[in-house]
Design an enzyme around this catalytic site. Structure first.
Site, PDB file in Angstrom:
ATOM      1  N   ASP A  10      -3.470   4.190  -2.573  1.00  0.00           N
ATOM      2  CA  ASP A  10      -4.627   4.611  -1.791  1.00  0.00           C
ATOM      3  C   ASP A  10      -5.172   5.931  -2.348  1.00  0.00           C
ATOM      4  OD1 ASP A  10      -6.291   4.263   0.675  1.00  0.00           O
ATOM      5  OD2 ASP A  10      -5.364   6.176   1.191  1.00  0.00           O
ATOM      6  N   HIS A  48     -10.879  -4.127   3.302  1.00  0.00           N
ATOM      7  CA  HIS A  48     -10.790  -3.712   4.704  1.00  0.00           C
ATOM      8  C   HIS A  48     -11.652  -2.493   5.023  1.00  0.00           C
ATOM      9  CE1 HIS A  48      -8.134  -1.171   2.447  1.00  0.00           C
ATOM     10  NE2 HIS A  48      -8.024  -0.334   3.464  1.00  0.00           N
ATOM     11  N   ASP A  49     -12.358  -1.947   4.043  1.00  0.00           N
ATOM     12  CA  ASP A  49     -13.133  -0.718   4.254  1.00  0.00           C
ATOM     13  C   ASP A  49     -14.649  -0.922   4.208  1.00  0.00           C
ATOM     14  OD1 ASP A  49     -11.147   1.200   4.693  1.00  0.00           O
ATOM     15  OD2 ASP A  49     -10.802   1.511   2.556  1.00  0.00           O
ATOM     16  N   ASP A  92       0.838  -1.195   0.000  1.00  0.00           N
ATOM     17  CA  ASP A  92       0.000   0.000   0.000  1.00  0.00           C
ATOM     18  C   ASP A  92       0.873   1.244   0.000  1.00  0.00           C
ATOM     19  OD1 ASP A  92      -2.606   1.205   0.128  1.00  0.00           O
ATOM     20  OD2 ASP A  92      -3.217  -0.439   1.437  1.00  0.00           O
ATOM     21  N   GLU A 105      -6.765   2.837  -6.225  1.00  0.00           N
ATOM     22  CA  GLU A 105      -8.101   2.877  -5.629  1.00  0.00           C
ATOM     23  C   GLU A 105      -8.756   4.215  -5.974  1.00  0.00           C
ATOM     24  OE1 GLU A 105     -10.071   2.876  -1.159  1.00  0.00           O
ATOM     25  OE2 GLU A 105      -8.333   4.125  -1.637  1.00  0.00           O
TER      26      GLU A 105
END
Length: 532
Positions: A201, A327-328, A99, A266
């Site tokens: 990200d 994870h969100d 990430d 993302e």
């Protein structure tokens, strides 16, 4: 696939490091723990792993607030641990993606600490600073994703600084070329250590409008009852700026200096996300991108058909990366499980659907076990989103609880600590990996079977998609030269007639009658080869 194109049609397994495996029994997962479990991931049959942030961080937002971009947070281990993990992954044939959170840093980063001291220091314009309006209010109406104004007053500089997320996550000023150069240098640091790519990200957040123009209101009925003010605006100035495209080309040029590396971005956007994905993956920018469109509660044939069609119509030369969980968001089995549906049947169908889509794929840890969201009480939360907006929004901790390895071990084999950073509960531990590895009918066994099929079938990795006419709840499409995929997205039985006879390749809760008619039970599906 050539070596440089390994990412095209690939499957990546996302690891949330805090929750994967704890090697030192402090209740928090770590890099050595990940290394211990790499054989499990390689055996599953994926191509790569993606690690959520492991950089040095105060953990105000669980690592998405970085205070040192070129070191490992002590809670996860050391650079030596990281190097050993990369080496072992490569031995097993796994690529390693990390990430990269560069739209903002932690407010504890030395550069921000310097920037806030005065308006004339060497880092003064490394972050987004602006004077107040005449009445002392913020310079624009921009809102934070976590609610309220995206501007925080600094008594040092007598100015506001901009933060798209928490106030502890000040946005970097990418209009400053020195900021761009520095961030590219940090990426080079990790490329030299052998990483195979980056998950970027909030890749559309890097640049802001220099004029600080107000974002217009977005008049949606649901905005009036939203827990956060962020959804009440159309974010055409606070992000999604044209300068972003040029910087992405600089980033791609850096990766092109190395063999077989990849960028997946993302796209955080509620408007035109598919269009932005296409724009960002053409003209030598990102290799692939994903949005939250398939991470929503929507579960219909029209929804999936429209998303895939829209992407390839807008960007025939672009490339998507699809995911159902991360994870969100709440895990997809919890989001999509309807009354009367069988949980394992839905989990297997979701795997078959996701791994049949044109593009690259990302699986989230525990997804291969049919894992569900964990129900947590307020006192068990760590996520700032849940702590702020409870109970209307319970935050993201429910999908971040520890991986379950062995139902009979302490904390389901995640850690021997008395207390883990998030609890392991019985609903999750009952789906532990150990019990599924020896069960040929388990969700895990099906994931292995479906991943093997995707590797074996060129049509599933590279073939174009042609949707067949179908009525809800049936989704039907052909990949490549004649691999037909048919899914019943409901708990009720339904029939579907193929355009021509086909022979089954893989199916569950379904049968082909006379080679033409498919009888689909609830959550049933068929992958078959059309006869010539």
């Amino acid at each position: 696939m050539t070596n440089n194109d390994w990412w095209r049609g690939s499957v990546t397994y996302q690891i949330y490091p805090r929750s994967f495996q704890d090697s030192d029994n402090d209740g928090v997962g770590d890099i050595k723990g990940i290394t211990q479990r790499l054989d499990y991931i390689a055996d599953l049959g994926v191509d790569a792993i993606w690690l959520s942030p492991i950089f040095t961080s105060p953990m105000a937002d669980m690592g998405y607030d970085v205070s040192d971009y070129m070191d490992i947070d002590p809670s996860f281990g050391t650079l030596a641990d990281f190097d050993a993990m990369v080496a072992r992954a490569h031995e097993l044939g796994l690529k390693v993606i990390i990430d990269q959170v560069i739209s903002h840093s932690s407010d504890q980063h030395p550069f921000f600490q310097e920037s806030k001291l005065s308006r004339d220091n060497p880092r003064a314009d490394w972050y987004v600073w602006a004077d107040p309006k005449a009445d002392g209010t913020p310079p624009s109406n921009w809102q934070s994703i976590f609610g309220g104004p995206a501007w925080e007053w600094s008594a040092y500089r007598k100015q506001y600084y901009f933060h798209n997320f928490l106030k502890q996550q000040p946005d970097l000023n990418f209009h400053n070329p020195a900021v761009q150069d520095y961030m590219l240098d940090t990426m080079r640091f990790w490329l030299e250590r052998g990483v195979d790519g980056f998950r970027l990200d909030t890749v559309n957040f890097y640049f802001h409008d220099k004029l600080l123009r107000d974002d217009p209101a977005d008049f949606k009925p649901e905005s009036r009852t939203a827990h956060s003010t962020y959804g009440m605006q159309y974010h055409i100035f606070s992000k999604n700026q044209p300068e972003n495209l040029v910087f992405l080309q600089r980033m791609r040029a850096l990766l092109d200096e190395y063999d077989a590396r990849t960028l997946v971005g993302e796209v955080g956007e509620s408007h035109h996300a598919i269009e932005i994905m296409g724009q960002y993956t053409t003209n030598h920018r990102l290799h692939m991108a994903y949005s939250f469109e398939m991470l929503s509660p929507k579960f219909s044939a029209k929804h999936f058909r429209d998303l895939v069609n829209a992407f390839f119509e807008d960007a025939p030369d672009g490339w998507p990366c699809w995911a159902f969980s991360n994870h969100d968001v709440p895990r997809h089995v919890s989001r999509w499980l309807s009354k009367g549906a069988d949980q394992d049947a839905l989990a297997k169908q979701a795997a078959a659907l996701l791994l049949s889509l044109q593009g690259s794929i990302c699986l989230y840890q525990g997804e291969e076990l049919g894992q569900t969201d964990t129900e947590l009480s307020y006192d068990e939360l760590t996520d700032p989103q849940g702590l702020m907006f409870w109970p209307e929004d319970k935050g993201r901790d429910g999908c971040r609880t520890p991986m379950v390895w062995d139902e009979n071990a302490p904390n389901a084999g995640f850690s021997a600590a008395n207390t883990t950073w998030l609890p392991v509960k019985s609903a999750q531990s009952s789906r532990a990996a150990a019990g599924q590895l020896t069960d040929e009918n388990s969700v895990h066994a099906f994931y292995k079977e479906m991943l093997a099929l995707r590797r074996a079938e060129t049509d599933l990795r590279d073939g174009d998609t042609t949707f067949l006419a179908s009525e809800e709840p049936v989704l039907a499409f052909v990949r490549g030269d004649g691999l037909v995929c048919v899914f019943n997205l409901s708990a009720t039985s339904v029939d579907f007639t193929l355009p021509k006879a086909a022979d089954p390749v893989l199916h569950r809760n379904a049968a082909i009658r006379d080679g033409i008619t498919i009888a689909l039970a609830g959550s049933g599906f068929v992958i078959a080869r059309l006869r010539r």
